[in-house]
Motif scaffolding. Sequence first.
Motif, PDB file in Angstrom:
ATOM      1  N   TRP A  75       0.829  -1.209   0.000  1.00  0.00           N
ATOM      2  CA  TRP A  75       0.000   0.000   0.000  1.00  0.00           C
ATOM      3  C   TRP A  75       0.862   1.257   0.000  1.00  0.00           C
ATOM      4  O   TRP A  75       0.683   2.155  -0.820  1.00  0.00           O
ATOM      5  N   HIS A  76       1.810   1.323   0.928  1.00  0.00           N
ATOM      6  CA  HIS A  76       2.667   2.504   1.006  1.00  0.00           C
ATOM      7  C   HIS A  76       3.599   2.609  -0.204  1.00  0.00           C
ATOM      8  O   HIS A  76       3.906   3.712  -0.675  1.00  0.00           O
ATOM      9  N   GLY A  77       4.046   1.473  -0.695  1.00  0.00           N
ATOM     10  CA  GLY A  77       4.866   1.490  -1.902  1.00  0.00           C
ATOM     11  C   GLY A  77       4.103   2.021  -3.098  1.00  0.00           C
ATOM     12  O   GLY A  77       4.657   2.734  -3.952  1.00  0.00           O
ATOM     13  N   SER A  78       2.798   1.718  -3.167  1.00  0.00           N
ATOM     14  CA  SER A  78       1.971   2.239  -4.264  1.00  0.00           C
ATOM     15  C   SER A  78       1.909   3.756  -4.221  1.00  0.00           C
ATOM     16  O   SER A  78       1.968   4.425  -5.262  1.00  0.00           O
ATOM     17  N   LEU A  79       1.784   4.307  -3.020  1.00  0.00           N
ATOM     18  CA  LEU A  79       1.758   5.768  -2.881  1.00  0.00           C
ATOM     19  C   LEU A  79       3.067   6.388  -3.343  1.00  0.00           C
ATOM     20  O   LEU A  79       3.081   7.463  -3.968  1.00  0.00           O
ATOM     21  N   LEU A  80       4.179   5.716  -3.050  1.00  0.00           N
ATOM     22  CA  LEU A  80       5.481   6.218  -3.507  1.00  0.00           C
ATOM     23  C   LEU A  80       5.580   6.170  -5.029  1.00  0.00           C
ATOM     24  O   LEU A  80       6.149   7.076  -5.652  1.00  0.00           O
ATOM     25  N   VAL A  81       5.059   5.106  -5.631  1.00  0.00           N
ATOM     26  CA  VAL A  81       5.076   5.000  -7.098  1.00  0.00           C
ATOM     27  C   VAL A  81       4.246   6.129  -7.714  1.00  0.00           C
ATOM     28  O   VAL A  81       4.645   6.733  -8.722  1.00  0.00           O
ATOM     29  N   ILE A  82       3.092   6.428  -7.110  1.00  0.00           N
ATOM     30  CA  ILE A  82       2.239   7.507  -7.613  1.00  0.00           C
ATOM     31  C   ILE A  82       2.956   8.853  -7.517  1.00  0.00           C
ATOM     32  O   ILE A  82       2.916   9.669  -8.447  1.00  0.00           O
ATOM     33  N   LEU A  83       3.637   9.086  -6.398  1.00  0.00           N
ATOM     34  CA  LEU A  83       4.420  10.322  -6.265  1.00  0.00           C
ATOM     35  C   LEU A  83       5.552  10.376  -7.279  1.00  0.00           C
ATOM     36  O   LEU A  83       5.866  11.435  -7.833  1.00  0.00           O
ATOM     37  N   GLY A  84       6.157   9.216  -7.542  1.00  0.00           N
ATOM     38  CA  GLY A  84       7.200   9.165  -8.566  1.00  0.00           C
ATOM     39  C   GLY A  84       6.663   9.506  -9.941  1.00  0.00           C
ATOM     40  O   GLY A  84       7.316  10.225 -10.715  1.00  0.00           O
ATOM     41  N   GLY A  85       5.478   8.997 -10.242  1.00  0.00           N
ATOM     42  CA  GLY A  85       4.852   9.341 -11.520  1.00  0.00           C
ATOM     43  C   GLY A  85       4.540  10.818 -11.626  1.00  0.00           C
ATOM     44  O   GLY A  85       4.720  11.438 -12.683  1.00  0.00           O
TER      45      GLY A  85
END
Length: 695
Positions: A75-85
């Motif tokens: 879940w938290h990794g997904s948020l980081l990926v979204i911020l990276g995008g």
Amino acid sequence: MEARGWKIAGIFLYVTLIVVLIAATLLEQVYGTSFVETHIYRSFWFCSLWGTLACVLLRVLGKYRMGMRFSVVWWHGSLLVILGGALLTFLTGEKGYVHLEQGKETNLFVATSDQVSREMPFHIRLDSFRVAYYPGTDAPMDYLSYVTCRVKGEERKEIISMNHILSVDGYRFYQSSFDTDWSGSWLSVNHDSWGIAVTYAGYVCLLFSAVSLLVSRRETFWSLLHHSAWRKAGLICVLWGISLPVLQAQPVRVLARQDAEKLRTRQVIYQDRVVPFNTLARDFTLKLCGSSSYQGLTSEQVVASWLLYPEEWQHEPMFYVKNDNLRQMLHLKSDHVALVDLFDGKSYRLEKVWNEWQRKRQSGLFKGWLEQHQAEKLEKEIRELDEKVGMVLMLKKGTLIRPLPTDGSVEPLSSLRVQAELCYNAIPFSKILFMCNLFLGFVGFFWWLRFYVVAPQGGYRRNWVYVVLKVGLWTSCLIHWGTYLLRWYIGGRIPLGNGPETMLFLAGCLLLGACIWQRRLVLLLPSGLLLSGWVLLVAWLGEKNPQITPLMPVLLSPWLSIHVSLIMISYALFAFICLCSLLALVVRKQVVQMERLTLCCRLLLYPAVLLLGVGIFIGAVWANVSWGSYWTWDPKEVWALITFLVYGAAFHWKSFPLFQRPGVFHLYLILAFSTVLMTYFGVNYVLGGMHSYAG
């Protein structure tokens, strides 16, 4: 000590980010959108704040990864990926616009960042542009640009419309506007191959991680759901309300009731859709008088009588002027006036009042807060009265009622659909349900105070009040969803296009949720009645200006129902959480009840926060399809994000000792609900923005 330092740094950045987002939406109202975009949203320090917070989160995940479950890390990794995008979009993405003239070819677009023309590796030409209308109306259903793209010598024909984009070599084109003579079309251009791909990957991961958090037996949600406290004694609570119209005698000449009844099923075009005459007449009378009848006359009699006997009805005091200042400015002797009282010959008295009010406002005569508030109330009253006058004048001129064309271009409604709409118009479902739900809720609330606060005792499940509340809840839920589906059938689309409709959906979610969960926590049985009653009251007040109209083109998207449904369900859960927290503070000295209410709040936080997060990002996908950008820092988007962040802190109650104290935890949840109210009501009616059509 190092771990504590990282945690403190993360909390500081988290709180700072929330404060900055709140301040940005308020500053936008004062200095405008361009100011906050330049000095906040697109500034280096704001991006650095997000980046630093992401780095802290990454560091914490790395440090505690062995102790965290896979779904939590996911879940938290997904948020980081979204911020990276989002970072890739900010660094590599290009946005702009292109003006296509019919028959002319171009390979240039203007970048919005510096207003400099950029070259595209292909040519595009507008062949034609047209507006598609709802059948038999002047309401736009879609805007369509027919274009030809020439890529490496090969031509291909394409159509660009709302919610239907064109993608060529990484460039995405969206219908934005058009020339008034239809000879040209304005398209938004977005070139963001890397950012969108990475962000969408984050959305997909977020969705699956949310599902995993809810269904995995190793997660906290599963353990809370099967906690032993659910088998202990439960609770109950909720409200009432009533209002009835008063009828008077009517002296003017009217159409006979039996003749007016023959008009009920006649089909006309009204508010850009085909309706039975009863719908138009009901809306006319309701807007003019505040009731669907007038002094014992049916709505059909009122409208038909205005058409047949306008010279008599223009002297009928049907217009209610409640503002004392406006009555003084119009020199009116009564609060109910006739149409002729608003005219001096051919001079419109309300127009003079409006001009005078505008002159005073521009001169800065309204200085104090009280004077400004009174001025705003006066403006609202003038607008409402002018709208009523305009509606009557349209009726007299014959422009309000449009019969179905005889050339067969508009398909009439089936007899079943006509009868369904007549049934929906005849019964005030929202009014009946909100009064019944609030009444049962208050009964249950005082009963709960008597047996569980003043003199706690068991045996509630065998009490007749419990049975009445349960039957009332299920009955209300079935009736409400039946009428909601009926409205869907009548309107021809899912009712989620405006404020009252979303409130109806929210009330349905509250009722359905209470029906499902009341076996686990009996408190939710009366709570569902109470909360749904308040929401239905708000919806009913909104329906006092009734319209079941086609959606604007941007809302004709399959993403609409998914996005709004998830958001509304999460809001319903947050409302339950707030109510549970309020009751927890009331019974804080009763250990068992306090434990169960705390457990309920922690349990409901999981689906509420997860659904809100998924709903926000599905809305971002919808925005990308419709406007060419998945995030525009619109006030509604920002406040939805603020709500997500605020409740996200409570989501981590295990990590913060302060939240492990029930009193503090419940107080925080009560205050957090203000962000939900601001997101839904504050943005719609105060801050505005692209989402203001929901108001």
